[in-house]
Design a protein around this motif. Structure first.
Motif, PDB file in Angstrom:
ATOM      1  N   GLN A  32       5.804   5.525  -2.841  1.00 35.22           N
ATOM      2  CA  GLN A  32       6.681   4.341  -3.548  1.00 35.22           C
ATOM      3  C   GLN A  32       6.870   3.227  -2.493  1.00 35.22           C
ATOM      4  N   GLU A  33       7.033   3.355  -1.204  1.00 34.59           N
ATOM      5  CA  GLU A  33       7.230   2.344  -0.267  1.00 34.59           C
ATOM      6  C   GLU A  33       6.028   1.892   0.170  1.00 34.59           C
ATOM      7  N   LEU A  34       5.704   0.641   0.103  1.00 31.95           N
ATOM      8  CA  LEU A  34       4.455  -0.112   0.432  1.00 31.95           C
ATOM      9  C   LEU A  34       4.835  -1.559   1.113  1.00 31.95           C
ATOM     10  N   CYS A  35       4.082  -1.792   2.296  1.00 28.30           N
ATOM     11  CA  CYS A  35       4.431  -3.250   2.842  1.00 28.30           C
ATOM     12  C   CYS A  35       2.907  -3.853   2.855  1.00 28.30           C
ATOM     13  N   ILE A  36       3.099  -5.396   3.058  1.00 20.57           N
ATOM     14  CA  ILE A  36       1.943  -6.013   3.154  1.00 20.57           C
ATOM     15  C   ILE A  36       2.275  -6.876   4.523  1.00 20.57           C
ATOM     16  N   ASP A  37       1.074  -7.019   5.332  1.00 19.55           N
ATOM     17  CA  ASP A  37       1.532  -7.834   6.551  1.00 19.55           C
ATOM     18  C   ASP A  37       0.049  -8.183   7.065  1.00 19.55           C
TER      19      ASP A  37
ATOM     20  N   TYR B 297      -6.855 -14.087  19.720  1.00 15.85           N
ATOM     21  CA  TYR B 297      -7.809 -14.579  19.326  1.00 15.85           C
ATOM     22  C   TYR B 297      -8.501 -13.295  18.412  1.00 15.85           C
ATOM     23  N   GLY B 298      -9.023 -13.607  17.298  1.00 15.07           N
ATOM     24  CA  GLY B 298      -9.899 -12.702  16.483  1.00 15.07           C
ATOM     25  C   GLY B 298      -9.868 -12.663  15.137  1.00 15.07           C
ATOM     26  N   TYR B 299     -10.354 -11.853  14.340  1.00 14.46           N
ATOM     27  CA  TYR B 299     -10.249 -11.925  12.973  1.00 14.46           C
ATOM     28  C   TYR B 299      -9.157 -11.585  12.487  1.00 14.46           C
ATOM     29  N   LYS B 300      -8.558 -12.068  11.304  1.00  9.47           N
ATOM     30  CA  LYS B 300      -7.583 -11.708  10.570  1.00  9.47           C
ATOM     31  C   LYS B 300      -7.635 -11.019   9.235  1.00  9.47           C
ATOM     32  N   PHE B 301      -6.891 -10.111   9.215  1.00  7.90           N
ATOM     33  CA  PHE B 301      -6.952  -9.190   7.822  1.00  7.90           C
ATOM     34  C   PHE B 301      -5.681  -9.234   7.312  1.00  7.90           C
ATOM     35  N   PHE B 302      -5.436  -9.277   5.897  1.00  3.60           N
ATOM     36  CA  PHE B 302      -4.225  -9.274   5.162  1.00  3.60           C
ATOM     37  C   PHE B 302      -4.284  -7.781   4.546  1.00  3.60           C
ATOM     38  N   VAL B 303      -3.223  -6.888   4.868  1.00  5.27           N
ATOM     39  CA  VAL B 303      -3.403  -5.427   4.602  1.00  5.27           C
ATOM     40  C   VAL B 303      -2.232  -4.982   3.957  1.00  5.27           C
ATOM     41  N   LEU B 304      -2.697  -4.036   2.959  1.00  2.53           N
ATOM     42  CA  LEU B 304      -1.638  -3.457   1.953  1.00  2.53           C
ATOM     43  C   LEU B 304      -1.541  -1.966   2.564  1.00  2.53           C
ATOM     44  N   ALA B 305      -0.190  -1.323   3.020  1.00  2.00           N
ATOM     45  CA  ALA B 305      -0.396  -0.006   3.617  1.00  2.00           C
ATOM     46  C   ALA B 305       1.053   0.408   3.231  1.00  2.00           C
ATOM     47  N   GLY B 306       1.052   1.799   3.149  1.00  6.11           N
ATOM     48  CA  GLY B 306       2.363   2.617   2.822  1.00  6.11           C
ATOM     49  C   GLY B 306       3.170   2.585   4.372  1.00  6.11           C
ATOM     50  N   LYS B 307       4.383   3.162   4.300  1.00  4.64           N
ATOM     51  CA  LYS B 307       5.028   3.194   5.468  1.00  4.64           C
ATOM     52  C   LYS B 307       4.752   4.257   6.463  1.00  4.64           C
ATOM     53  N   ASP B 308       3.707   5.080   6.006  1.00  6.22           N
ATOM     54  CA  ASP B 308       3.115   6.021   7.074  1.00  6.22           C
ATOM     55  C   ASP B 308       1.782   5.474   7.790  1.00  6.22           C
ATOM     56  N   GLY B 309       1.384   4.324   7.447  1.00  3.56           N
ATOM     57  CA  GLY B 309       0.226   3.740   7.922  1.00  3.56           C
ATOM     58  C   GLY B 309      -1.120   3.771   7.237  1.00  3.56           C
ATOM     59  N   MET B 310      -1.038   4.553   6.003  1.00  2.13           N
ATOM     60  CA  MET B 310      -2.220   4.494   5.052  1.00  2.13           C
ATOM     61  C   MET B 310      -2.457   3.071   4.726  1.00  2.13           C
ATOM     62  N   THR B 311      -3.896   2.607   4.822  1.00  2.00           N
ATOM     63  CA  THR B 311      -4.193   1.622   4.490  1.00  2.00           C
ATOM     64  C   THR B 311      -4.818   1.708   2.999  1.00  2.00           C
ATOM     65  N   HIS B 312      -4.286   0.921   2.185  1.00  2.00           N
ATOM     66  CA  HIS B 312      -4.680   1.026   0.698  1.00  2.00           C
ATOM     67  C   HIS B 312      -5.578  -0.029   0.128  1.00  2.00           C
ATOM     68  N   ASP B 313      -5.712  -1.236   0.701  1.00  2.00           N
ATOM     69  CA  ASP B 313      -6.338  -2.415   0.534  1.00  2.00           C
ATOM     70  C   ASP B 313      -6.198  -3.258   1.720  1.00  2.00           C
ATOM     71  N   PHE B 314      -7.240  -4.186   1.925  1.00  6.68           N
ATOM     72  CA  PHE B 314      -7.333  -5.209   2.826  1.00  6.68           C
ATOM     73  C   PHE B 314      -8.202  -6.261   2.329  1.00  6.68           C
ATOM     74  N   ILE B 315      -7.809  -7.564   2.971  1.00  2.00           N
ATOM     75  CA  ILE B 315      -8.611  -8.716   2.576  1.00  2.00           C
ATOM     76  C   ILE B 315      -8.794  -9.472   3.924  1.00  2.00           C
ATOM     77  N   PRO B 316     -10.085  -9.526   4.261  1.00  2.00           N
ATOM     78  CA  PRO B 316     -10.451 -10.302   5.669  1.00  2.00           C
ATOM     79  C   PRO B 316     -10.426 -11.812   5.309  1.00  2.00           C
ATOM     80  N   TYR B 317      -9.612 -12.628   6.186  1.00  7.13           N
ATOM     81  CA  TYR B 317      -9.174 -13.854   6.012  1.00  7.13           C
ATOM     82  C   TYR B 317     -10.469 -14.897   6.281  1.00  7.13           C
ATOM     83  N   THR B 318     -11.070 -15.690   5.284  1.00  6.44           N
ATOM     84  CA  THR B 318     -12.107 -16.484   5.462  1.00  6.44           C
ATOM     85  C   THR B 318     -11.848 -18.145   5.731  1.00  6.44           C
ATOM     86  N   GLY B 319     -10.818 -18.241   5.733  1.00  4.54           N
ATOM     87  CA  GLY B 319     -10.321 -19.917   5.799  1.00  4.54           C
ATOM     88  C   GLY B 319      -9.695 -20.445   4.487  1.00  4.54           C
TER      89      GLY B 319
END
Length: 640
Positions: free
Chosen positions: A276-281, A304-326
């Motif tokens: 039920q509880e999700l977060c984006i960071d 320095y590095g690549y940036k990902f925008f990630v949707l995850a649960g509070k337990d750390g489970m990654t449900h979706d991600f979007i690599p940032y391309t500019g």
């Protein structure tokens, strides 16, 4: 003026004056049309987070794009605004059949929110609205699976076959006289070694083949040679380079080299049951090489590095991600508004969240905006996040208001709310070490709790009041940070000249962390004792050796045998052997490469129920098994 107006249009200066007149008339018509559509004043651009890269907001609408969009908008398609209305982000229903509703632009949404939002003090009589979760129940396994089985549901045979095909093609395109000839089994062994290197963590990958390591060298040398491993790494590929130029020019996809793996893993991650509880960071992938995708974020541990925008649960489970391309484009859906780059990231990731299930979504102040909260609330996705006061129209800004709150002491708070079509947005300002601003569509200040803080003046810890919205945010916002922490513990840190290798290794780490979290979820459901749950390091080791040995034929030990110690003076002293660990089921029952070998030392048989001693060992499992005329524990041990 009369002299200028009398200049004939046939002359050079006359043509220039006619163009200026036409441009001024066109600009005046656009201003009049804008005033007819809305009675709001134009808004100044907001100052975005200086921590974020400056090129992140390159997706702002240019002048020509604004003119083109305005030409397609219908002024009557939008609902009129009144002074008493709150945040309005609605599109009128189309009157023509099968007509799609126009997409609300970010400029329009911000203007509506700025002029129509009115905040009132909260009555402090209501408490947090606890919306019960209406999503589907999780389907747990009846029994724990082997670690490699959790990983194979993400790293499928189709994905591995794609790596095999394109890696072989890549070397043939460079030099047709020296084909790579790698197959799926060898590629799995190569990936297994990469995972093993993340646990061993030697200063240099080539050191794993050094003869100074003794028995530790046998793990790598019996699988493949160092030159073969480096040859596969050099040609590790997943796309056809012959189509790169055409695709990169037409689609302008900067993730062309890893696009098949990104799309494949995103689809697999979407199938993981959500909490039920999700977060984006944001998530940073450390990389200091040359790449147009590399970002610089000074506030992050890895700047320095690549940036990902990630949707995850509070337990750390990654449900979706979007690599940032500019560039961050709006969602390709006319029913989803265009709310600007930062809010559009949330809208992209929220596409997989089911509506009407009462999910709680958390994000930080770079993403938060009132139009975003309003839109997600229509889907019954309730949000909570820190916010910048510049994005709160109708809220007084300045140090005066902060000083008034700071005079009340630590733990003081203020609560305001606004109402729009039955959706209530709560704003809470709390004074801790500094002022904290939060907004939410479900959490409020009450009930108050207590938190412990250090007081410098008293030199002791004290308890101060803490609003409930703060506890909600602190409890559920760290899912992406937890996933990033688990990846960083045992990261595949292999140097490579090709920039996309770093992305591929990071996605493999994401797969292993998600697999381990699924394993822990099943273990918790089966009420397995905590002492029997495999830690992440052992889980990764089991996955690595299952890929290296499971269903594979190991190479024989190369080189001349060492000289015997027969000439050494003095009697030989028998040394106690090391305890033998039982192999995992994928290695034990694969029926490949299990050959009997004879050793000098006799040891206990490892088959359950047998108490005999033997000097016969399995060359692959490295355990002693009886093999004589009376009993054949060797066959029984390798048969289910």
């Amino acid at each position: 003026m009369d002299e200028i107006s009398n200049i004939p249009s046939t002359t050079f200066y006359g043509r220039q004056i006619d163009r200026l007149r036409a441009r001024d008339q066109e600009y005046a018509q656009e201003i009049n049309l804008e005033n007819e559509e809305s009675d709001v004043e134009p808004e100044e651009e907001e100052v975005d987070d200086p921590v974020m890269p400056t090129n992140l907001l390159t997706d702002t609408v240019q002048t020509e794009d604004i003119h083109a969009e305005r030409a397609t908008f219908d002024a009557e398609a939008y609902l009129p605004l009144s002074e008493d209305d709150t945040v309005v982000l609605e599109v009128a229903e189309a009157t023509v059949e099968n007509e799609e509703a126009p997409q609300v632009t970010a400029r329009r949404a911000r203007a509506n929110a700025r002029t129509s939002t009115s905040w009132v003090p909260s009555d402090h009589n209501d408490v947090t609205n606890n919306y019960s979760y209406l999503g589907p129940d999780h389907e747990y396994a009846d029994d724990l699976r082997q670690p490699i089985e959790y990983v194979r549901q993400f790293l499928t045979d189709d994905l591995l076959d794609l790596f095999v095909t394109q890696s072989n093609l890549y070397l043939v395109q460079k030099n047709s006289n020296k084909p790579l000839n790698v197959d799926r089994n060898e590629l799995e062994q190569w990936i297994g070694l990469c995972i093993y290197f993340s646990i061993s963590k030697l200063p240099n990958v080539r050191m794993h083949w050094s003869h100074h390591l003794g028995d530790m060298r046998d793990v790598t040398s019996t699988v493949m040679s160092r030159n073969r491993w480096e040859l596969i790494k050099t040609n590790f590929h997943m796309v056809d380079n012959s189509t790169e130029t055409q695709n990169s020019r037409e689609n302008k996809d900067r993730l062309f080299k890893v696009r098949p793996m990104v799309d494949h893993l995103r689809e697999k991650f979407h199938q993981i049951p959500m909490e039920q509880e999700l977060c984006i960071d944001e998530q940073m992938v450390p990389f200091k090489g040359r790449s147009y995708l590399k970002q610089y974020v000074p506030s992050k541990p890895h700047k320095y590095g690549y940036k990902f925008f990630v949707l995850a649960g509070k337990d750390g489970m990654t449900h979706d991600f979007i690599p940032y391309t500019g560039k961050i484009n709006p969602v390709n859906d006319p029913t989803v508004p265009d709310l600007g780059p930062s809010s559009n990231v949330v809208l992209h990731l929220c596409q997989i969240i089911p509506s009407d299930c009462n999910h709680y979504l958390f994000f930080d102040n770079w993403f938060t905006s009132l139009p975003l909260l309003r839109h997600l609330a229509t889907r019954k996705i309730w949000c909570c996040g820190t916010v910048r006061q510049a994005r709160l129209p109708g809220i007084k800004k300045g140090k005066h208001d902060e000083k008034d709150l700071m005079k009340k002491g630590r733990g003081a708070y203020e609560e305001l709310k606004c109402d729009n079509d039955g959706i209530e947005i709560t704003y809470v300002k709390w004074y801790d070490n500094k002022i904290v601003n939060l907004v939410s569509t479900f959490a409020k200040a009450l009930p108050l709790g207590k938190v412990s803080r250090w007081d410098k003046k008293l030199s002791q810890r004290i308890e101060i009041s803490c609003p409930d919205i703060i506890k909600w945010y602190n409890k559920s916002m760290g899912g992406v940070d937890l996933a990033d922490c688990l990846i960083a513990l045992y990261r595949i840190n292999i140097g490579a000249k090709k920039y996309y290798h770093r992305l591929i290794f990071h996605m493999i780490d994401m797969v292993i962390v998600n697999s381990w979290l699924l394993y822990r979820r099943d273990a918790l459901h089966l009420k397995l004792p905590k002492s029997e749950v495999i830690p992440l390091a052992f889980f990764k080791i089991k996955v690595a050796f299952s890929l290296i040995k499971g269903g594979k034929e190991l190479n024989r030990k190369r080189g001349r045998p060492s000289l015997s110690d027969a000439t050494d003076a003095g009697p030989k002293v028998k040394k106690a052997g090391r305890p033998q660990a039982l192999p995992d089921h994928p290695i034990r029952y694969d029926s490949v490469g299990h050959w009997p070998a004879v050793e000098e030392q006799r040891r206990m048989c490892k088959r359950k129920g047998c108490s005999g001693k033997t000097n016969i060992t399995c060359s692959k499992c490295k355990v002693n098994l009886c093999l004589n005329g009376k009993q054949n524990c060797f066959v029984q041990f390798h048969t289910r």
